[in-house]
Design an enzyme around this catalytic site. Structure first.
Site, PDB file in Angstrom:
ATOM      1  N   ASP A   1       7.665   7.672  -3.953  1.00 10.12           N
ATOM      2  CA  ASP A   1       7.131   6.414  -3.416  1.00 10.12           C
ATOM      3  C   ASP A   1       8.216   5.548  -2.787  1.00 10.12           C
ATOM      4  O   ASP A   1       8.113   4.317  -2.796  1.00 10.12           O
ATOM      5  CB  ASP A   1       6.408   5.599  -4.508  1.00 10.12           C
ATOM      6  CG  ASP A   1       5.363   6.419  -5.230  1.00 10.12           C
ATOM      7  OD1 ASP A   1       4.646   7.161  -4.544  1.00 10.12           O
ATOM      8  OD2 ASP A   1       5.278   6.344  -6.467  1.00 10.12           O
TER       9      ASP A   1
ATOM     10  N   LYS B   1       8.887   7.248   2.213  1.00  4.41           N
ATOM     11  CA  LYS B   1       9.197   8.373   3.096  1.00  4.41           C
ATOM     12  C   LYS B   1       8.196   8.472   4.240  1.00  4.41           C
ATOM     13  O   LYS B   1       8.547   8.817   5.355  1.00  4.41           O
ATOM     14  CB  LYS B   1       9.186   9.687   2.308  1.00  4.41           C
ATOM     15  CG  LYS B   1      10.299   9.786   1.292  1.00  4.41           C
ATOM     16  CD  LYS B   1      10.226  11.090   0.516  1.00  4.41           C
ATOM     17  CE  LYS B   1       9.009  11.225  -0.371  1.00  4.41           C
ATOM     18  NZ  LYS B   1       8.899  10.262  -1.464  1.00  4.41           N
TER      19      LYS B   1
ATOM     20  N   GLN C   1       7.545  13.429  -3.194  1.00  3.16           N
ATOM     21  CA  GLN C   1       8.102  12.978  -4.485  1.00  3.16           C
ATOM     22  C   GLN C   1       9.585  12.585  -4.304  1.00  3.16           C
ATOM     23  O   GLN C   1       9.978  12.237  -3.205  1.00  3.16           O
ATOM     24  CB  GLN C   1       7.937  14.043  -5.575  1.00  3.16           C
ATOM     25  CG  GLN C   1       6.498  14.262  -6.021  1.00  3.16           C
ATOM     26  CD  GLN C   1       5.731  15.249  -5.158  1.00  3.16           C
ATOM     27  OE1 GLN C   1       6.215  16.290  -4.817  1.00  3.16           O
ATOM     28  NE2 GLN C   1       4.507  14.913  -4.810  1.00  3.16           N
TER      29      GLN C   1
ATOM     30  N   GLY D   1       1.473  10.778  -1.773  1.00  3.09           N
ATOM     31  CA  GLY D   1       0.623   9.831  -1.042  1.00  3.09           C
ATOM     32  C   GLY D   1       1.511   9.055  -0.102  1.00  3.09           C
ATOM     33  O   GLY D   1       2.339   8.268  -0.537  1.00  3.09           O
ATOM     34  N   HIS D   2       1.433   9.333   1.177  1.00  2.00           N
ATOM     35  CA  HIS D   2       2.272   8.655   2.154  1.00  2.00           C
ATOM     36  C   HIS D   2       1.449   7.613   2.901  1.00  2.00           C
ATOM     37  O   HIS D   2       0.439   7.941   3.500  1.00  2.00           O
ATOM     38  CB  HIS D   2       2.867   9.668   3.137  1.00  2.00           C
ATOM     39  CG  HIS D   2       3.888  10.561   2.505  1.00  2.00           C
ATOM     40  ND1 HIS D   2       4.368  11.697   3.091  1.00  2.00           N
ATOM     41  CD2 HIS D   2       4.531  10.466   1.322  1.00  2.00           C
ATOM     42  CE1 HIS D   2       5.260  12.265   2.303  1.00  2.00           C
ATOM     43  NE2 HIS D   2       5.362  11.539   1.214  1.00  2.00           N
TER      44      HIS D   2
HETATM   45  P1  IMP Z   1       2.135  15.928 -10.965  1.00  2.00           P
HETATM   46  O1  IMP Z   1       3.016  16.179  -9.790  1.00  2.00           O
HETATM   47  O2  IMP Z   1       0.761  15.462 -10.590  1.00  2.00           O
HETATM   48  O3  IMP Z   1       2.118  17.095 -11.910  1.00  2.00           O
HETATM   49  O4  IMP Z   1       2.767  14.714 -11.810  1.00  2.00           O
HETATM   50  C1  IMP Z   1       4.009  14.834 -12.495  1.00  2.00           C
HETATM   51  C2  IMP Z   1       4.782  13.517 -12.435  1.00  2.00           C
HETATM   52  O5  IMP Z   1       5.194  13.278 -11.093  1.00  2.00           O
HETATM   53  C3  IMP Z   1       3.980  12.279 -12.837  1.00  2.00           C
HETATM   54  O6  IMP Z   1       4.846  11.369 -13.462  1.00  2.00           O
HETATM   55  C4  IMP Z   1       3.492  11.711 -11.517  1.00  2.00           C
HETATM   56  O7  IMP Z   1       3.235  10.333 -11.601  1.00  2.00           O
HETATM   57  C5  IMP Z   1       4.709  12.006 -10.657  1.00  2.00           C
HETATM   58  N1  IMP Z   1       4.390  12.142  -9.228  1.00  2.00           N
HETATM   59  C6  IMP Z   1       3.843  13.208  -8.602  1.00  2.00           C
HETATM   60  N2  IMP Z   1       3.720  12.976  -7.292  1.00  2.00           N
HETATM   61  C7  IMP Z   1       4.227  11.752  -7.073  1.00  2.00           C
HETATM   62  C8  IMP Z   1       4.412  10.978  -5.890  1.00  2.00           C
HETATM   63  O8  IMP Z   1       4.119  11.381  -4.764  1.00  2.00           O
HETATM   64  N3  IMP Z   1       4.974   9.747  -6.085  1.00  2.00           N
HETATM   65  C9  IMP Z   1       5.363   9.299  -7.302  1.00  2.00           C
HETATM   66  N4  IMP Z   1       5.211   9.997  -8.423  1.00  2.00           N
HETATM   67  C10 IMP Z   1       4.653  11.217  -8.307  1.00  2.00           C
END
Ligand code: IMP
Length: 430
Positions: free
Chosen positions: A13, A16, A224, A40-41
């Site tokens: 977040d 990007k 991420q 989520g962009h």
């Molecule tokens: P997952 O990727 O859904 O398995 O989540 C694993 C961890 O990564 C969690 O703490 C999510 O909140 C975090 N996470 C996954 N994708 C994002 C992102 O795009 N932005 C921020 N945190 C993310």
């Protein structure tokens, strides 16, 4: 022409989406190489706010091709909705601007279900996005995954789904005591996506190499951030892919030598969504002020993000791990409201002071940040005409961050709009 990777240096977040959108103007091809619809962009074009989860952010530029690489786990339902939404908004024409790797893996309904069931049961939750990311990457590693190329062949797809359901339903029913999936329902749901998606499927390796031979520039879009990397992040509170710049090569199918420049992206403060250690987290009113001013709510799940001061300890390490050449410093305007701004320069555990993050999660969760305090600028900077125009204290803050993390700030963002961005060092025009 140079090829550039843009990566998040914190916990995701970082902004990007905005940087990729801006740099896409200079790139011929934008490539996603890992993650899935957990990302989520958010991009603001004029008065319109567009949130993309799977589609590379470059799709908003008419002359840019977009590739979803083999390293991505692809949720057809999300992609289908994004393609329809973009078309309805007049943003995507059917002109060969999107290529989906035949080798990317599909997210299946049972991945999402298992993601949720597992989280519910855990004492120490990860706080996943619930998008099925972990279970889909597990299937890829255990060679049970279903790839896009399998999906295009109805018979192969059916067989693979049937095989998978035997084991998944056993776990769902017997272990979690939940409702099993019916083969027919899964097949019917996915059949509906095939026609829309199949026209975009192709060979990403061939396409990217041809593009490079033709002298085109590639922009690799990270999802991420460094501390969500499955190897180098705050394990187990991480996502299930490698999020560092090095993953761009494998996830897109190019050699590491194809990458000329790594553009790091970080906020002027820190946020984290989900569980896990976060040394500079502000639990009280200052954290709330940051959340309010920065609109810090997840683009994918809407969850409030945890907020805290800039952490130069983790940033320095991020810069090294990614091979960052310069950073884009995002959301500097969010700090307008603060009289005093802290920057974490070291960690302390008991009497010991550390310049690097500890290796174990237990230590990271008990470290106390050692702060340096700086005077804020206490004036709105959202309308500054140039970086030169920024208040003296804002310039001091940027300079100090550069000293602490060892690379220059090449891009400064002072608001969500495209024009509130100052590019001091353009990675495509060096
Ligand atoms: P997952 O990727 O859904 O398995 O989540 C694993 C961890 O990564 C969690 O703490 C999510 O909140 C975090 N996470 C996954 N994708 C994002 C992102 O795009 N932005 C921020 N945190 C993310």
């Amino acid at each position: 022409m140079p090829n550039v990777v843009a990566v998040g240096l914190q916990w995701g977040d970082e902004g990007k989406g905005k940087i990729i959108d801006i740099l896409s103007e200079f790139a011929d091809v934008v490539v996603r190489y890992q993650g899935g619809a957990n990302a989520g962009h958010t991009i603001v074009v004029g008065d319109e706010k567009i949130v993309l989860h799977l589609m590379p952010s470059g799709i908003l530029h008419e002359n840019t091709c977009c590739v979803i690489g083999n390293g991505v786990v692809l949720d057809p339902a999300t992609l289908d909705a994004e393609i329809r939404g973009l078309k309805a908004g007049g943003h995507m024409l059917d002109d060969g601007r999107l290529l989906i790797s035949a080798r990317s893996h599909l997210i299946m309904p049972y991945h999402k279900k298992l993601d949720g069931l597992r989280e519910n049961e855990k004492k120490q939750k990860i706080g996943t996005t619930g998008r099925g990311i972990g279970p889909a990457y597990e299937d890829r590693a255990s060679r049970m995954g279903i790839r896009v190329i399998d999906f295009l062949d109805k018979r192969v797809f059916r067989e693979k789904v049937r095989d998978n359901l035997k084991l998944k339903n056993f776990i769902i029913q017997r272990y979690y005591k939940d409702e099993p999936f019916r083969l027919r329902d899964v097949i019917n749901e996915y059949d509906a996506y095939r026609d829309l998606l199949k026209r975009y499927v192709g060979d990403n390796v061939q396409f990217l190499h041809k593009s490079m031979e033709e002298g085109k520039s590639l922009l690799f879009e990270g999802a991420q951030g460094a501390y969500l990397d499955v190897d180098h992040g705050t394990y187990p509170f991480v996502t299930s892919s490698n999020t560092l710049a090095g993953a761009a090569a494998c996830g897109a199918g190019v050699g590491p030598g194809a990458i000329d420049y790594v553009q790091g992206v970080c906020k002027a403060y820190t946020t984290r969504v989900g569980e896990g250690p976060f040394p500079t987290e502000l639990a009280g009113a200052e954290g709330e002020l940051m959340r309010d001013k920065g609109g810090e709510y997840g683009a994918t799940t809407g969850r409030p993000r945890r907020c805290g001061w800039f952490d130069a300890v983790i940033l320095r390490r991020s810069v090294i791990m990614n091979g960052v050449k310069a950073i884009a410093l995002m959301k500097l305007d969010v700090l307008d409201a603060f009289e005093r701004i802290d920057v974490c320069v070291r960690y302390r555990i008991g009497r010991k002071v550390y310049a690097d993050p500890p290796l174990g999660m237990k230590d990271l969760s008990v470290c106390e940040p050692v702060y340096e305090s700086m005077d804020g600028w206490r004036e709105p900077i959202g309308n500054a005409a140039s970086a030169e125009d920024l208040p003296v204290n804002a310039k001091r803050y940027i300079k100090r961050l550069e000293e602490l993390i060892g690379v220059p700030v090449g891009i400064i963002s002072t608001g969500p709009r495209r024009d509130s961005t100052f590019i001091l060092q353009n990675p495509f025009q060096r």
